[in-house]
Write a protein that holds these residues in place. Structure first.
Motif, PDB file in Angstrom:
ATOM      1  N   ALA A  56       0.829  -1.210   0.000  1.00 46.18           N
ATOM      2  CA  ALA A  56       0.000   0.000   0.000  1.00 46.18           C
ATOM      3  C   ALA A  56       0.864   1.260   0.000  1.00 46.18           C
ATOM      4  CB  ALA A  56      -0.922  -0.017   1.218  1.00 46.18           C
ATOM      5  N   ILE A  57       1.955   1.244   0.799  1.00 47.73           N
ATOM      6  CA  ILE A  57       2.847   2.410   0.844  1.00 47.73           C
ATOM      7  C   ILE A  57       3.509   2.637  -0.510  1.00 47.73           C
ATOM      8  CG2 ILE A  57       4.967   3.312   1.873  1.00 47.73           C
ATOM      9  CD1 ILE A  57       4.163   1.880   4.465  1.00 47.73           C
ATOM     10  N   LEU A  58       4.013   1.561  -1.120  1.00 49.47           N
ATOM     11  CA  LEU A  58       4.669   1.687  -2.427  1.00 49.47           C
ATOM     12  C   LEU A  58       3.680   2.158  -3.485  1.00 49.47           C
ATOM     13  CD1 LEU A  58       6.887  -1.545  -2.415  1.00 49.47           C
ATOM     14  CD2 LEU A  58       7.658   0.811  -2.148  1.00 49.47           C
ATOM     15  N   ALA A  59       2.492   1.593  -3.472  1.00 50.49           N
ATOM     16  CA  ALA A  59       1.488   2.001  -4.465  1.00 50.49           C
ATOM     17  C   ALA A  59       1.108   3.472  -4.292  1.00 50.49           C
ATOM     18  CB  ALA A  59       0.252   1.109  -4.340  1.00 50.49           C
ATOM     19  N   LEU A  60       0.984   3.908  -3.034  1.00 50.28           N
ATOM     20  CA  LEU A  60       0.628   5.307  -2.774  1.00 50.28           C
ATOM     21  C   LEU A  60       1.721   6.248  -3.271  1.00 50.28           C
ATOM     22  CD1 LEU A  60      -1.345   7.281  -1.447  1.00 50.28           C
ATOM     23  CD2 LEU A  60      -0.090   6.984   0.692  1.00 50.28           C
ATOM     24  N   VAL A  61       2.985   5.891  -3.013  1.00 48.35           N
ATOM     25  CA  VAL A  61       4.099   6.722  -3.497  1.00 48.35           C
ATOM     26  C   VAL A  61       4.082   6.801  -5.017  1.00 48.35           C
ATOM     27  CG1 VAL A  61       6.610   6.859  -3.684  1.00 48.35           C
ATOM     28  CG2 VAL A  61       5.546   6.321  -1.484  1.00 48.35           C
ATOM     29  N   SER A  62       3.876   5.654  -5.671  1.00 50.47           N
ATOM     30  CA  SER A  62       3.842   5.640  -7.136  1.00 50.47           C
ATOM     31  C   SER A  62       2.711   6.497  -7.680  1.00 50.47           C
ATOM     32  CB  SER A  62       3.683   4.191  -7.616  1.00 50.47           C
ATOM     33  OG  SER A  62       3.569   4.141  -9.018  1.00 50.47           O
ATOM     34  N   ILE A  63       1.541   6.418  -7.085  1.00 54.05           N
ATOM     35  CA  ILE A  63       0.384   7.185  -7.570  1.00 54.05           C
ATOM     36  C   ILE A  63       0.596   8.682  -7.365  1.00 54.05           C
ATOM     37  CG2 ILE A  63      -2.054   7.657  -7.117  1.00 54.05           C
ATOM     38  CD1 ILE A  63      -2.349   4.656  -6.508  1.00 54.05           C
ATOM     39  N   PRO A 113       0.935  14.053 -11.406  1.00 47.11           N
ATOM     40  CA  PRO A 113       1.351  15.219 -12.216  1.00 47.11           C
ATOM     41  C   PRO A 113       1.735  14.833 -13.642  1.00 47.11           C
ATOM     42  CG  PRO A 113       2.397  15.250 -10.056  1.00 47.11           C
ATOM     43  CD  PRO A 113       1.758  13.914 -10.199  1.00 47.11           C
ATOM     44  N   ILE A 114       2.323  13.655 -13.809  1.00 48.62           N
ATOM     45  CA  ILE A 114       2.702  13.223 -15.158  1.00 48.62           C
ATOM     46  C   ILE A 114       1.465  13.005 -16.016  1.00 48.62           C
ATOM     47  CG2 ILE A 114       3.829  11.368 -16.460  1.00 48.62           C
ATOM     48  CD1 ILE A 114       5.685  10.979 -14.071  1.00 48.62           C
ATOM     49  N   LEU A 115       0.456  12.372 -15.437  1.00 43.65           N
ATOM     50  CA  LEU A 115      -0.773  12.135 -16.182  1.00 43.65           C
ATOM     51  C   LEU A 115      -1.492  13.444 -16.505  1.00 43.65           C
ATOM     52  CD1 LEU A 115      -2.163   9.008 -14.276  1.00 43.65           C
ATOM     53  CD2 LEU A 115      -1.026   9.070 -16.511  1.00 43.65           C
ATOM     54  N   GLN A 116      -1.441  14.406 -15.572  1.00 48.61           N
ATOM     55  CA  GLN A 116      -2.062  15.707 -15.835  1.00 48.61           C
ATOM     56  C   GLN A 116      -1.391  16.421 -17.006  1.00 48.61           C
ATOM     57  OE1 GLN A 116      -1.707  17.511 -11.943  1.00 48.61           O
ATOM     58  NE2 GLN A 116      -3.816  16.967 -11.363  1.00 48.61           N
ATOM     59  N   GLU A 117      -0.038  16.388 -17.008  1.00 49.73           N
ATOM     60  CA  GLU A 117       0.686  17.036 -18.115  1.00 49.73           C
ATOM     61  C   GLU A 117       0.413  16.335 -19.441  1.00 49.73           C
ATOM     62  OE1 GLU A 117       4.780  17.197 -17.089  1.00 49.73           O
ATOM     63  OE2 GLU A 117       4.483  18.568 -15.398  1.00 49.73           O
ATOM     64  N   PHE A 118       0.343  14.995 -19.381  1.00 52.15           N
ATOM     65  CA  PHE A 118       0.066  14.257 -20.613  1.00 52.15           C
ATOM     66  C   PHE A 118      -1.341  14.567 -21.135  1.00 52.15           C
ATOM     67  CE2 PHE A 118      -1.564  10.487 -22.833  1.00 52.15           C
ATOM     68  CZ  PHE A 118      -0.603  10.372 -23.824  1.00 52.15           C
ATOM     69  N   THR A 138       2.286  15.040 -24.056  1.00 50.09           N
ATOM     70  CA  THR A 138       3.718  14.728 -23.994  1.00 50.09           C
ATOM     71  C   THR A 138       4.063  14.294 -22.567  1.00 50.09           C
ATOM     72  OG1 THR A 138       4.303  17.019 -23.450  1.00 50.09           O
ATOM     73  CG2 THR A 138       4.281  16.400 -25.802  1.00 50.09           C
ATOM     74  N   VAL A 139       5.208  13.604 -22.453  1.00 48.32           N
ATOM     75  CA  VAL A 139       5.704  13.163 -21.140  1.00 48.32           C
ATOM     76  C   VAL A 139       7.080  13.788 -20.930  1.00 48.32           C
ATOM     77  CG1 VAL A 139       6.234  11.194 -19.651  1.00 48.32           C
ATOM     78  CG2 VAL A 139       4.453  10.993 -21.402  1.00 48.32           C
ATOM     79  N   PRO A 140       7.118  15.007 -20.364  1.00 40.74           N
ATOM     80  CA  PRO A 140       8.405  15.690 -20.211  1.00 40.74           C
ATOM     81  C   PRO A 140       9.307  15.047 -19.148  1.00 40.74           C
ATOM     82  CG  PRO A 140       6.649  16.962 -19.186  1.00 40.74           C
ATOM     83  CD  PRO A 140       5.993  15.843 -19.913  1.00 40.74           C
ATOM     84  N   ARG A 141       8.708  14.349 -18.177  1.00 44.12           N
ATOM     85  CA  ARG A 141       9.515  13.733 -17.100  1.00 44.12           C
ATOM     86  C   ARG A 141       9.479  12.210 -17.247  1.00 44.12           C
ATOM     87  NH1 ARG A 141       7.195  16.525 -11.778  1.00 44.12           N
ATOM     88  NH2 ARG A 141       5.254  16.340 -12.968  1.00 44.12           N
ATOM     89  N   PRO A 157      11.917   9.893 -16.999  1.00 41.54           N
ATOM     90  CA  PRO A 157      12.551   9.085 -15.934  1.00 41.54           C
ATOM     91  C   PRO A 157      11.643   8.884 -14.724  1.00 41.54           C
ATOM     92  CG  PRO A 157      14.113  10.671 -16.801  1.00 41.54           C
ATOM     93  CD  PRO A 157      12.777  11.030 -17.386  1.00 41.54           C
ATOM     94  N   THR A 158      10.874   9.931 -14.362  1.00 39.76           N
ATOM     95  CA  THR A 158       9.953   9.792 -13.227  1.00 39.76           C
ATOM     96  C   THR A 158       8.876   8.761 -13.534  1.00 39.76           C
ATOM     97  OG1 THR A 158      10.315  12.111 -12.656  1.00 39.76           O
ATOM     98  CG2 THR A 158       8.403  11.041 -11.686  1.00 39.76           C
ATOM     99  N   LEU A 159       8.395   8.756 -14.766  1.00 39.57           N
ATOM    100  CA  LEU A 159       7.391   7.779 -15.175  1.00 39.57           C
ATOM    101  C   LEU A 159       7.936   6.358 -15.030  1.00 39.57           C
ATOM    102  CD1 LEU A 159       4.674   7.020 -16.465  1.00 39.57           C
ATOM    103  CD2 LEU A 159       5.773   7.324 -18.706  1.00 39.57           C
ATOM    104  N   ILE A 160       9.178   6.160 -15.472  1.00 47.09           N
ATOM    105  CA  ILE A 160       9.782   4.818 -15.382  1.00 47.09           C
ATOM    106  C   ILE A 160       9.908   4.382 -13.926  1.00 47.09           C
ATOM    107  CG2 ILE A 160      11.892   3.495 -15.818  1.00 47.09           C
ATOM    108  CD1 ILE A 160      12.297   5.195 -18.327  1.00 47.09           C
ATOM    109  N   VAL A 161      10.374   5.297 -13.067  1.00 46.70           N
ATOM    110  CA  VAL A 161      10.519   4.967 -11.646  1.00 46.70           C
ATOM    111  C   VAL A 161       9.165   4.627 -11.030  1.00 46.70           C
ATOM    112  CG1 VAL A 161      11.147   5.874  -9.380  1.00 46.70           C
ATOM    113  CG2 VAL A 161      12.630   6.306 -11.351  1.00 46.70           C
TER     114      VAL A 161
END
Length: 319
Positions: free
Chosen positions: A236-243, A248-253, A258-261, A263-267
């Motif tokens: 749950a903690i890992l999933a929350l951190v990922s979400i 912000p990445i999904l909002q920008e997309f 486009t996906v300007p970040r 590396p963050t998406l991959i992480v």
């Protein structure tokens, strides 16, 4: 096999051990009193022997090591464990023994916290630590144990011979409690009066170092006994951190396509994969824990038959 064995782990308790042995003999005349000397540098062993106890030695330092030796070497229908510092009244021992012998109790807890402990104990951090440990275990394991850290307990033969002693020090009481709760053993509480150590007697418990070991033991045993709950929290903690970092990445997309970040998406994707793996690890280990419970029940049945055979042999020899 003894009917009643009183087990007293001792390290430098020359000021009190004589009285504890005499009180034990008075409260339980039919019991065999065992004092296990843990590298004492004073006259603990000598005084215990003079008072009428069977004195043995454990050379590996630590209360957990002493109890491992006791449980391995002694066979009895009921065991009474008490500290050698004269803080527990042996007058309560017969009631505890009766619960084991006649009411199927596997572990009887001498409950200090419901009586005089907070008035007698002069170490406030010990009070806080007892409440923290009790609350943590009762919450995590869904039980209602009133005193987790008490050194005054009674045990059945089945408990002693199935209890895997892993702790080396004062965290042993926590381990005992969780073992009994997890394996659905009958636990009873007996309210006892507590008195602080007499003048000149020094506690061997280190409030901070041993307190940290106890909390670490709770976490370790929760992971072993309740793996689904433990790894679900991690997932749950890992999933929350990922979400959180993914939003912000999904909002920008959504706005710019486009996906300007990148590396963050991959992480974020790798963290979410770790969360899924943690959840599956909890499911697998939970299945293994259920199998261990089945094996434990079979072990209890075998011990019961072994005890009955030993008692029959003792009865024939006495004839």
């Amino acid at each position: 096999m003894d009917k009643i064995a009183v087990l007293i782990p001792c390290y430098n308790e020359e000021k009190t051990i004589g009285k504890v042995v005499r009180d034990a003999k008075a409260a339980l005349p039919e019991a065999t009193i065992y004092v296990y000397n843990n590298n004492s540098k004073d006259r603990t062993a000598e005084i215990a022997a003079e008072a009428g106890a069977v004195v043995r030695n454990e050379y590996m330092q630590g209360k957990g090591n002493v109890i491992r030796r006791m449980f391995r070497e002694i066979d009895a229908l009921v065991y009474v464990m008490v500290d050698g510092d004269d803080t527990y009244p042996m007058e309560s021992a017969p009631e505890m023994v009766d619960l084991v012998l006649n009411h199927n109790s596997d572990m009887v807890v001498g409950d200090r916290l419901s009586s005089t402990y907070y008035q007698e104990n002069k170490r406030p951090f010990h009070n806080f630590g007892n409440n923290l440990v009790r609350g943590s275990i009762n919450k995590l394991f869904g039980c209602n144990i009133r005193d987790i850290m008490t050194g005054f307990r009674a045990f059945s033969y089945e408990f002693v011979k199935t209890f895997p002693v892993l702790s080396k020090g004062f965290e042993i009481e926590t381990e005992m409690t969780i073992h009994a709760v997890y394996n659905n053993m009958q636990i009873d509480n007996v309210v006892i009066d507590y008195r602080d150590r007499p003048e000149g007697s020094v506690s061997k418990l280190n409030t901070y170092a041993d307190g940290f070991k106890v909390l670490k033991t709770i976490a370790r045993l929760y992971r072993s006994y309740k793996p689904f709950g433990f790894f679900s929290v991690i997932a749950a903690i890992l999933a929350l951190v990922s979400i959180i970092f993914m939003i912000p990445i999904l909002q920008e997309f959504w706005i710019s396509h486009t996906v300007p970040r990148f590396p963050t998406l991959i992480v974020c994707c790798f963290v979410m994969m770790a969360a899924v793996q943690s959840m599956f690890a909890g499911v697998i280990l939970s299945t293994l824990a259920i199998n261990n419970r089945r094996e434990f029940e079979m072990q209890l049945n075998m011990l019961q038959r072994h005890k009955e055979t030993d008692l029959a042999k003792d009865s024939e020899n006495n004839k």
